[in-house]
Each structure stands twice: as structure tokens, then as C-alpha cells.
Write a protein that holds these residues in place. Structure first.
Motif, short mmCIF file in Angstrom:
data_model
loop_
_atom_site.label_atom_id
_atom_site.label_comp_id
_atom_site.label_asym_id
_atom_site.label_seq_id
_atom_site.Cartn_x
_atom_site.Cartn_y
_atom_site.Cartn_z
N ASN A 97 0.82 -1.20 0.00
CA ASN A 97 0.00 0.00 0.00
C ASN A 97 0.86 1.26 0.00
N ALA A 98 1.98 1.19 0.70
CA ALA A 98 2.90 2.33 0.72
C ALA A 98 3.45 2.59 -0.68
N ILE A 99 3.93 1.53 -1.34
CA ILE A 99 4.45 1.67 -2.70
C ILE A 99 3.36 2.12 -3.65
N LEU A 100 2.15 1.56 -3.48
CA LEU A 100 1.02 1.91 -4.34
C LEU A 100 0.74 3.41 -4.30
N PHE A 101 0.61 3.97 -3.10
CA PHE A 101 0.25 5.38 -2.99
C PHE A 101 1.40 6.29 -3.41
N VAL A 102 2.62 5.92 -3.08
CA VAL A 102 3.77 6.73 -3.52
C VAL A 102 3.85 6.73 -5.04
N ALA A 103 3.75 5.54 -5.66
CA ALA A 103 3.83 5.45 -7.12
C ALA A 103 2.66 6.18 -7.79
N TYR A 104 1.47 6.04 -7.22
CA TYR A 104 0.31 6.75 -7.77
C TYR A 104 0.51 8.26 -7.70
N ASN A 105 0.91 8.76 -6.54
CA ASN A 105 1.08 10.20 -6.37
C ASN A 105 2.13 10.75 -7.33
N ALA A 150 -4.77 6.03 -15.21
CA ALA A 150 -3.42 5.68 -15.66
C ALA A 150 -2.43 5.71 -14.51
N ALA A 151 -2.54 6.71 -13.63
CA ALA A 151 -1.65 6.79 -12.47
C ALA A 151 -1.90 5.62 -11.52
N GLY A 152 -3.17 5.25 -11.35
CA GLY A 152 -3.51 4.11 -10.51
C GLY A 152 -2.96 2.81 -11.07
N ALA A 153 -3.05 2.65 -12.41
CA ALA A 153 -2.50 1.45 -13.05
C ALA A 153 -0.99 1.38 -12.87
N ALA A 154 -0.32 2.53 -12.97
CA ALA A 154 1.13 2.58 -12.75
C ALA A 154 1.45 2.20 -11.30
N GLY A 155 0.65 2.68 -10.37
CA GLY A 155 0.84 2.31 -8.97
C GLY A 155 0.64 0.83 -8.74
N SER A 210 -0.27 -9.36 -11.99
CA SER A 210 0.10 -8.01 -12.45
C SER A 210 -1.03 -7.38 -13.27
N ALA A 211 -1.69 -8.18 -14.11
CA ALA A 211 -2.82 -7.66 -14.88
C ALA A 211 -3.96 -7.24 -13.94
N ARG A 212 -4.23 -8.08 -12.94
CA ARG A 212 -5.27 -7.75 -11.97
C ARG A 212 -4.95 -6.46 -11.23
N ASP A 213 -3.70 -6.30 -10.80
CA ASP A 213 -3.32 -5.12 -10.03
C ASP A 213 -3.38 -3.84 -10.87
N ALA A 214 -2.88 -3.90 -12.10
CA ALA A 214 -2.87 -2.70 -12.95
C ALA A 214 -4.30 -2.25 -13.25
N ILE A 215 -5.13 -3.17 -13.69
CA ILE A 215 -6.52 -2.82 -14.03
C ILE A 215 -7.29 -2.42 -12.77
N GLY A 216 -7.15 -3.22 -11.73
CA GLY A 216 -7.92 -2.98 -10.51
C GLY A 216 -7.58 -1.66 -9.84
N TYR A 217 -6.29 -1.36 -9.69
CA TYR A 217 -5.92 -0.11 -9.02
C TYR A 217 -6.17 1.10 -9.91
#
Length: 305
Positions: A70-78, A104-109, A161-168
């Protein structure tokens, strides 16, 4: 570390503690009615929980791993959002930013967090599906390393990875879209808090609804590896074959034997869990971000004085 890292880490850990019992039910339902590792899953979701401890089985790896994820997710998204739209100075309040950029930012995260989510999900799934009550996240991790090596921790990594990119992508998109629909400049602190909880819950449900078939396939792929330890548990999808199925074979076999409903089994309980967990998680994240930023800003002012 930045405030969004620690806010993401702590809110992720809080979410896992709250949601693990319902996640356990979801995983056992997804694994299928004929999986020997999950006896009679569709007849009774609770009857085969061997003890109260089974409700938190598999939580250790996610508490540590999902906090980091979650930490990486939010940092990468931001950071991704600020790169995609130079006008953004506060990613927690992206007013006016086109929604496709949020997706797109969420998918990158999601892709960035995959390095943590893939092994964490694998260990959690295996621990939750094991029939032995003494199984822990640590024993499952050691078993995977022994039988499959370090690369084995990323088994089913492609579909994960596909699930995470699309889902986030939908996670951040739906949260911000919901906030734009329901929030008003006249809201007081109480109304704002309630709307954050509501939009966080909606974002969680929308996310899982968008990727649930991929998550089911991931679960069944990973459930096959229980047979690495015990051949009698190799009966996946009702087949007596000890052959390990590929991603497409799992999907094809599930559809052939159970129909379309197989891809959405457990979505109801997952949606309940997603609403509760993400409502709390988003509220925790926004409150922690505000607290950390205010604290560190005060410290900077004090140092200048």
C-alpha cells in the motif's frame, strides 16, 4: 520516508486486520467446490473453520506485505499523477484532473506494487487454503522456497500483475469520481468524514468487480501448488489429473465444468469486505496524511525558529 509512504503503509495494515476473516471465505469459495484443499466450501462457508485462529490464518504475510504494498502503491500513484499532470501539487486533492489520468496513475501504482503483491498473495492464498490448522504464513513461505525456489514466490505473477494494474486503475478513478459527485464546499468535518468513508467503500467494490474473474483464476492457479507438498490435494477443478494447468487452461476448465458463475463465486462476500476495508483504509490514509503533513510542517517551522 515521505508522509504518503507511511500513511499508505499504516492504512494498508489496518485494512488487512479488519478484512482478513472475510478474505479467507472469499479465497476458499474461489478455489472451487471440488478442490480437496477446501472441503465442502460451497455447502458451508464457516463449518470447516477449524478454530477461531483460522479466521486470521494467512494474515501475517499480508500485514507486513500489504502495508509495504500500500505504501508503494500510494507513492507510485502520487508521483505518476504529478508526472502525468504538471498542474497537480497535492495528489490527495486532484481537483480538475481528467479522470483518465487518475486511472493511468492508478494502473502505474498497481504495477509498481506488484513486486510485493505477487509473493504476498501467493503466501496468503496457500495459508488460507491449507487444511492443517498449524500452518502459518512463515511455514508456507518456507515450503514454497523449498519446492519452487525464489522465483516460485512469483507463481501466477502474470495474471496478478494484470489484476493489479486494471484494478488499481479503477480504484483511484472510482474514488475520485465518487468524491466529485458527493462532496460540497459547504460540508462540515463530520460530513466530509462520512463521505470519505462512503467513497472509499465504493472504490473498493468497483475495483473488485472490475477484476474478480482475474482474481479467481489467480487463486485457482496458486491453489494447485498445494499439491507440491501433498499429492492427495492435487484435485483442482474436479480433475484427477496431477498436471499443473496454465492460466488459460484454468479459465477454460472452470468455464467448462461450472459455467460463468465460477468466475464470480465469492463476489458477494468480497464486495462486503471491500466496502468495509476500503472505507476504513481511505479514511485512515487521508487522516494520517493530514496528521503527518501538519506535524512535519510544524517541525520545519520550529527548526527555522
Amino acid at each position: 520516508m515521505s508522509s504518503d509512504f507511511w500513511a499508505g503503509y499504516l492504512s494498508g495494515a489496518i485494512g488487512i486486520v479488519i478484512g482478513n476473516p472475510l478474505d479467507l471465505i472469499k479465497v476458499r469459495l474461489q478455489a472451487g467446490p471440488n478442490n480437496a484443499a477446501v472441503p465442502a466450501a460451497t455447502r458451508s462457508h464457516l463449518s470447516h473453520f477449524e478454530s477461531a485462529s483460522s479466521l486470521v490464518r494467512g494474515a501475517a504475510a499480508p500485514i507486513l506485505g500489504y502495508g509495504a504494498l500500500n505504501a508503494i502503491l500510494f507513492v507510485a500513484y502520487n508521483r505518476s499523477l504529478m508526472l502525468l499532470d504538471r498542474s497537480v501539487t497535492d495528489p490527495t486533492n486532484p481537483q480538475g484532473v481528467p479522470l483518465y489520468k487518475l486511472w493511468a496513475a492508478g494502473a502505474a501504482g498497481g504495477l509498481a506494487s506488484w513486486t510485493i503483491s505477487s509473493p504476498t498473495e501467493f503466501i496468503k492464498c496457500r495459508a488460507q487454503l491449507e487444511s492443517r490448522s498449524e500452518v502459518s504464513s512463515w511455514s508456507v513461505a518456507k515450503d514454497i522456497l523449498k519446492t519452487r525456489g525464489w522465483r516460485g514466490l512469483y507463481y501466477a505473477g502474470g495474471v496478478t500483475s494484470a489484476r493489479d494494474a486494471i484494478g488499481y486503475g479503477f480504484y483511484f478513478w472510482s474514488y475520485e469520481y465518487c468524491k466529485r459527485l458527493v462532496t460540497s464546499e459547504d460540508d462540515d468535518a463530520h460530513q466530509t468524514a462520512l463521505k470519505v468513508l462512503f467513497c472509499g467503500g465504493i472504490a473498493g467494490v468497483a475495483t473488485w468487480a472490475s477484476v474478480f474473474p482475474l482474481d479467481m483464476i489467480k487463486t485457482r492457479l496458486q491453489a494447485q501448488t498445494i499439491g507440491d507438498r501433498s499429492p492427495e490435494n492435487q484435485r483442482l477443478l474436479g480433475s484427477q489429473s496431477r498436471q499443473t494447468l496454465s492460466t488459460f487452461q484454468v479459465a477454460k476448465e472452470a468455464y467448462r465444468t461450472e459455467g460463468l458463475k465460477a468466475f464470480y463465486r465469492g463476489l458477494g462476500i468480497c464486495s462486503v469486505r471491500a466496502f468495509i476495508v476500503n472505507a476504513v483504509q481511505w479514511a485512515s490514509y487521508e487522516w494520517l496524511m493530514k496528521t503527518f503533513n501538519e506535524t512535519w510542517e510544524q517541525e520545519r517551522i520550529t527548526e527555522k525558529i
